[in-house]
Structures are given as structure tokens and as C-alpha cells.
Design a protein around this motif. Structure first.
Motif, PDB file in Angstrom:
ATOM      1  N   LYS A  19      25.406  -0.215  38.174  1.00  0.00           N
ATOM      2  CA  LYS A  19      24.758   0.441  39.309  1.00  0.00           C
ATOM      3  C   LYS A  19      23.835   1.557  38.833  1.00  0.00           C
ATOM      4  CE  LYS A  19      28.593   1.281  41.624  1.00  0.00           C
ATOM      5  NZ  LYS A  19      29.478   1.785  42.704  1.00  0.00           N
ATOM      6  N   ASP A  20      24.300   2.342  37.856  1.00  0.00           N
ATOM      7  CA  ASP A  20      23.492   3.446  37.343  1.00  0.00           C
ATOM      8  C   ASP A  20      22.207   2.928  36.710  1.00  0.00           C
ATOM      9  OD1 ASP A  20      25.426   5.228  38.132  1.00  0.00           O
ATOM     10  OD2 ASP A  20      26.352   5.407  36.147  1.00  0.00           O
ATOM     11  N   ILE A  21      22.332   1.875  35.899  1.00  0.00           N
ATOM     12  CA  ILE A  21      21.175   1.341  35.176  1.00  0.00           C
ATOM     13  C   ILE A  21      20.183   0.704  36.133  1.00  0.00           C
ATOM     14  CG2 ILE A  21      20.453  -0.391  33.484  1.00  0.00           C
ATOM     15  CD1 ILE A  21      23.243   0.179  32.124  1.00  0.00           C
ATOM     16  N   VAL A  22      20.680  -0.083  37.087  1.00  0.00           N
ATOM     17  CA  VAL A  22      19.781  -0.721  38.063  1.00  0.00           C
ATOM     18  C   VAL A  22      19.066   0.338  38.894  1.00  0.00           C
ATOM     19  CG1 VAL A  22      19.715  -2.160  40.138  1.00  0.00           C
ATOM     20  CG2 VAL A  22      21.047  -2.894  38.157  1.00  0.00           C
ATOM     21  N   LYS A  23      19.772   1.394  39.256  1.00  0.00           N
ATOM     22  CA  LYS A  23      19.147   2.471  40.034  1.00  0.00           C
ATOM     23  C   LYS A  23      18.003   3.110  39.259  1.00  0.00           C
ATOM     24  CE  LYS A  23      20.116   6.894  42.296  1.00  0.00           C
ATOM     25  NZ  LYS A  23      21.124   7.965  42.524  1.00  0.00           N
ATOM     26  N   ILE A  24      18.225   3.386  37.969  1.00  0.00           N
ATOM     27  CA  ILE A  24      17.177   3.989  37.148  1.00  0.00           C
ATOM     28  C   ILE A  24      15.991   3.044  37.004  1.00  0.00           C
ATOM     29  CG2 ILE A  24      16.626   4.738  34.794  1.00  0.00           C
ATOM     30  CD1 ILE A  24      19.464   5.891  34.643  1.00  0.00           C
ATOM     31  N   LEU A  25      16.260   1.758  36.795  1.00  0.00           N
ATOM     32  CA  LEU A  25      15.185   0.773  36.676  1.00  0.00           C
ATOM     33  C   LEU A  25      14.381   0.674  37.971  1.00  0.00           C
ATOM     34  CD1 LEU A  25      17.027  -2.020  34.671  1.00  0.00           C
ATOM     35  CD2 LEU A  25      14.995  -0.780  33.910  1.00  0.00           C
ATOM     36  N   ARG A  26      15.049   0.699  39.086  1.00  0.00           N
ATOM     37  CA  ARG A  26      14.345   0.631  40.374  1.00  0.00           C
ATOM     38  C   ARG A  26      13.440   1.845  40.550  1.00  0.00           C
ATOM     39  NH1 ARG A  26      15.857  -3.044  44.104  1.00  0.00           N
ATOM     40  NH2 ARG A  26      14.991  -1.741  45.760  1.00  0.00           N
ATOM     41  N   GLU A  27      13.954   3.028  40.190  1.00  0.00           N
ATOM     42  CA  GLU A  27      13.148   4.247  40.295  1.00  0.00           C
ATOM     43  C   GLU A  27      11.939   4.190  39.362  1.00  0.00           C
ATOM     44  OE1 GLU A  27      16.011   7.243  39.417  1.00  0.00           O
ATOM     45  OE2 GLU A  27      16.873   7.269  41.450  1.00  0.00           O
ATOM     46  N   SER A  28      12.152   3.636  38.170  1.00  0.00           N
ATOM     47  CA  SER A  28      11.056   3.524  37.211  1.00  0.00           C
ATOM     48  C   SER A  28       9.971   2.584  37.719  1.00  0.00           C
ATOM     49  CB  SER A  28      11.586   3.029  35.864  1.00  0.00           C
ATOM     50  OG  SER A  28      12.475   3.972  35.306  1.00  0.00           O
ATOM     51  N   LEU A  29      10.365   1.444  38.270  1.00  0.00           N
ATOM     52  CA  LEU A  29       9.390   0.500  38.813  1.00  0.00           C
ATOM     53  C   LEU A  29       8.635   1.118  39.985  1.00  0.00           C
ATOM     54  CD1 LEU A  29      11.457  -2.831  38.716  1.00  0.00           C
ATOM     55  CD2 LEU A  29       9.670  -2.091  37.137  1.00  0.00           C
ATOM     56  N   GLY A  30       9.364   1.846  40.831  1.00  0.00           N
ATOM     57  CA  GLY A  30       8.706   2.526  41.949  1.00  0.00           C
ATOM     58  C   GLY A  30       7.709   3.557  41.460  1.00  0.00           C
ATOM     59  N   GLY A  31       8.079   4.279  40.404  1.00  0.00           N
ATOM     60  CA  GLY A  31       7.181   5.287  39.835  1.00  0.00           C
ATOM     61  C   GLY A  31       5.925   4.689  39.235  1.00  0.00           C
ATOM     62  N   LEU A  32       5.992   3.437  38.829  1.00  0.00           N
ATOM     63  CA  LEU A  32       4.827   2.740  38.292  1.00  0.00           C
ATOM     64  C   LEU A  32       3.971   2.111  39.392  1.00  0.00           C
ATOM     65  CD1 LEU A  32       6.464   0.989  35.197  1.00  0.00           C
ATOM     66  CD2 LEU A  32       4.793   2.866  35.139  1.00  0.00           C
ATOM     67  N   GLY A  33       4.404   2.304  40.647  1.00  0.00           N
ATOM     68  CA  GLY A  33       3.644   1.762  41.773  1.00  0.00           C
ATOM     69  C   GLY A  33       3.917   0.310  42.061  1.00  0.00           C
TER      70      GLY A  33
ATOM     71  N   ALA B 171       9.424   0.687  29.637  1.00  0.00           N
ATOM     72  CA  ALA B 171      10.206   1.358  28.591  1.00  0.00           C
ATOM     73  C   ALA B 171       9.775   2.798  28.416  1.00  0.00           C
ATOM     74  CB  ALA B 171      10.073   0.592  27.277  1.00  0.00           C
ATOM     75  N   ASP B 172       8.455   3.070  28.523  1.00  0.00           N
ATOM     76  CA  ASP B 172       7.961   4.446  28.378  1.00  0.00           C
ATOM     77  C   ASP B 172       8.564   5.381  29.420  1.00  0.00           C
ATOM     78  OD1 ASP B 172       6.429   3.838  26.187  1.00  0.00           O
ATOM     79  OD2 ASP B 172       4.587   3.486  27.346  1.00  0.00           O
ATOM     80  N   THR B 173       8.881   4.826  30.627  1.00  0.00           N
ATOM     81  CA  THR B 173       9.472   5.675  31.677  1.00  0.00           C
ATOM     82  C   THR B 173      10.970   5.856  31.504  1.00  0.00           C
ATOM     83  OG1 THR B 173       9.986   3.859  33.211  1.00  0.00           O
ATOM     84  CG2 THR B 173       7.734   4.749  33.270  1.00  0.00           C
ATOM     85  N   LEU B 174      11.567   5.060  30.615  1.00  0.00           N
ATOM     86  CA  LEU B 174      13.026   5.095  30.464  1.00  0.00           C
ATOM     87  C   LEU B 174      13.494   5.956  29.297  1.00  0.00           C
ATOM     88  CD1 LEU B 174      13.850   1.287  30.960  1.00  0.00           C
ATOM     89  CD2 LEU B 174      13.951   3.103  32.694  1.00  0.00           C
TER      90      LEU B 174
END
Length: 331
Positions: free
Chosen positions: A3-17, A61-64
Motif C-alpha cells: 500500500k505504501d509503495i503503490v501510494k508513492i507511485l501514484r503520487e509520483s505519476l500524478g506529479g508528472l501530470g 525513477a527520478d521522482t522516487l
């Protein structure tokens, strides 16, 4: 962790537009050197973003890499993102498990939705058998899983206590009882013949003595059938308890549906909807309109309701109670 990892990935994708954010698949790599977690999410974005999956993976990856729980983020192959978690994060996650924090093992997908699960529902004409045990295990496990997933679960047992079968149980025990008292009595041709009938007839002898000796069944039918029914329900409840089945929220009586007029009301409702018709002296439900191979009788030529009729009323009663989800566990 997932859950933690998927949440971070979702936020990263959102941040990339990237919108809408796709379903994110995370996996444990087969090769240990590839890290703790891997995701192919970049490859699924190549077509809509019109970029190579590896380039998309590098941008993600750059956002992570500045996330505190990630020790290392690397790109592999055509665009896999391989992640190594920090020892501190792994240790803290393990501590949470050892502290018994159930939240890290459950997902609130139900959000308080009301669910009714009906299971077992064995006829009260004999002890439970292995088929009933299967239904009990499946139903109980399903309810437990739903409760752990955030649903408000109610457990229900439907008792077929109306009509011929329960009367036949009483007549079977009555006949054995008379025979045990030395009264020559014919056993009903379609009577129940298990060992439990002998045991219950013996129990009736112990409790009633010779109270019903030579008394015609028609004159004591109500008392003996009620006694037999209570004994069978006692056996069923004891078996369920010894099987560690959680208490049922509701015990619904088929007989009660008739007494409250709900069966007749359900048939009238179907008539108003044009789903009931008369044929060959019987009353039929147009079940073939809903994919059945043929229509079904709800009232027989002799005026008796079929089991299907009371089943319709019972499920209408369930729907009227306003649950979000209704589940039947059948044998």
C-alpha cells in the motif's frame, strides 16, 4: 508495504501530470539482485504518452529517489523500475506486525457497506452432514474476510420449517416411539430412517413416558412435531458451535413468512408485474424470461405453495431490508 509503495507511485505519476493514473502492478523480482519490489508501470504508459517505456521509467525513477523508504531505485530491461527498500523501513514494518497492528494487514474496501450472507440453512429434519459442514466453513470464512475488509456483515440461517418435511419428521419419531412402547405401528413409507430417529424416539419416551401411547398422530401432531423440531434445531446449533461457527445474526423461519402473509404478498407483487400466470390448474412464475430453461410452479394444483414460492418471498424480504450486498452460499 504494498500500500505504501503503490501510494508513492501514484503520487509520483500524478506529479508528472499523468492522468488518469493507471492501475499499478508491483511484484517481487525473481532475481534477488533486482531489489525488493519491481513495477512494469512505465511499459503500460508508453502508448498513451508516446514515449519509450525506458524513458518514462527514468522520469518516474527520478521522482522516487528522494523518498525516505527507498534505498535504491534502478531501471532494468525495457522499462522495469526496481526498488530496494531501506532496512529502517523494513524493520519498522516488522515491528508494526509484531505489535499486532492489524491495519497493516487489512484493506478497508467495504467502507461500512452492509452485507447479508446466508449459509448452511440445512432443513431441520436431521443432523448436519459433511455437505452442510462445507457450507458452514465457506460461509463463515467469507463473513470473516468481509468483516476484515471493512464491511458490516450480518450472518443468516434460513429454516425450512413449513410444510410436509417437518410434519414427516414428527410422524417418523411418533411411529418409532409407538413401536418402542410395544404398539404395533406402521412406519411411514417416506419417513426419515436414520439412527437419530431411534435416538429421538427414545428421548421422547424418556420425557413423555406413555403420554402419547395409542394416541392417534392427528391428535398429538402439533406437540410431537414441535418437540421434534426443537430437538433438531438443538442438534444443529450444537454442531455449529462445536465446529466453531460464529453465531448467526438472524434465524429466519419459513413458517414465519407464511404467518405474516409475506408469501402471498410476494406472489401478488409478481402478478402486478405480469410475471405470474395460470396453466393446467397451477400458478406459474415466468422464470424463463430471466434465463431459466423453463417456467416454475409457485402454487400447485392442490393449492399448496411450492418451496420456490417461499424462496421468492424470503429473497424479497432480504431485498426489502436494504442491504448493499446479498450473498447466498449454496450447497
Amino acid at each position: 508495504m504494498k500500500k505504501d509503495i503503490v501510494k508513492i507511485l501514484r503520487e509520483s505519476l500524478g506529479g508528472l501530470g499523468i492522468s488518469p493514473v493507471p492501475e499499478i502492478d508491483v511484484q517481487i523480482p525473481k532475481v534477488e539482485s533486482f531489489g525488493d519490489i519491481s513495477t512494469p508501470v512505465a511499459m503500460g504508459l508508453a502508448k498513451p504518452l508516446k514515449k519509450s517505456p525506458r524513458r518514462i521509467a527514468e522520469e518516474i525513477a527520478d521522482t522516487l529517489r528522494d523518498k525516505a523508504i527507498f534505498e535504491k531505485v534502478e531501471i532494468a530491461g525495457p522499462g522495469f523500475i526496481n526498488i530496494t527498500l531501506t532496512k529502517e523501513y523494513l524493520h519498522e514494518s516488522l515491528k508494526r506486525l509484531l505489535r499486532g497492528e492489524r491495519a497493516c494487514l487489512r484493506e478497508d474496501v467495504g467502507h461500512g457497506s452492509r452485507v447479508l450472507v446466508e449459509y448452511v440453512s440445512a432443513n431441520p429434519t436431521g443432523p448436519l452432514h459433511i455437505g452442510h459442514a462445507r457450507g458452514a466453513a465457506v460461509g463463515n470464512a467469507l463473513c470473516n474476510l468481509l468483516e476484515e475488509s471493512g464491511f458490516r456483515v450480518e450472518r443468516e440461517y434460513y429454516i425450512n420449517d413449513a410444510g410436509r418435511q417437518v410434519r414427516l419428521l414428527g410422524l417418523s419419531i411418533y411411529s418409532k416411539y409407538q413401536q418402542m412402547l410395544g404398539v404395533e405401528t406402521a412406519f411411514p413409507e417416506e419417513g426419515y430412517r436414520g439412527q437419530y430417529i431411534d435416538e429421538e424416539a427414545s428421548g421422547l419416551c424418556d420425557e413423555a413416558g406413555e403420554k402419547y401411547r395409542n394416541v392417534p398422530f392427528e391428535d398429538c401432531e402439533g406437540e410431537i412435531t414441535a418437540w421434534a423440531y426443537d430437538r433438531m434445531m438443538g442438534l444443529i446449533k450444537n454442531d455449529l458451535s462445536s465446529f466453531n461457527i460464529k453465531d448467526f445474526t438472524h434465524w429466519v423461519s419459513e413458517k414465519g413468512l407464511y404467518e405474516k402473509g409475506e408469501v402471498a404478498q410476494a406472489i401478488e407483487e409478481l402478478k402486478r408485474r405480469g410475471l405470474i400466470y395460470d396453466k393446467d390448474g397451477a400458478v406459474w412464475f415466468r422464470s424463463s424470461d430471466f434465463g431459466d430453461d423453463k417456467d416454475r410452479v409457485v402454487i400447485k394444483k392442490d393449492g399448496q405453495f411450492t418451496y420456490f414460492a417461499s424462496d421468492i418471498a424470503y429473497h424479497k424480504d432480504k431485498l426489502d431490508r436494504g442491504y448493499d450486498i446479498i450473498i447466498d452460499v449454496w450447497g
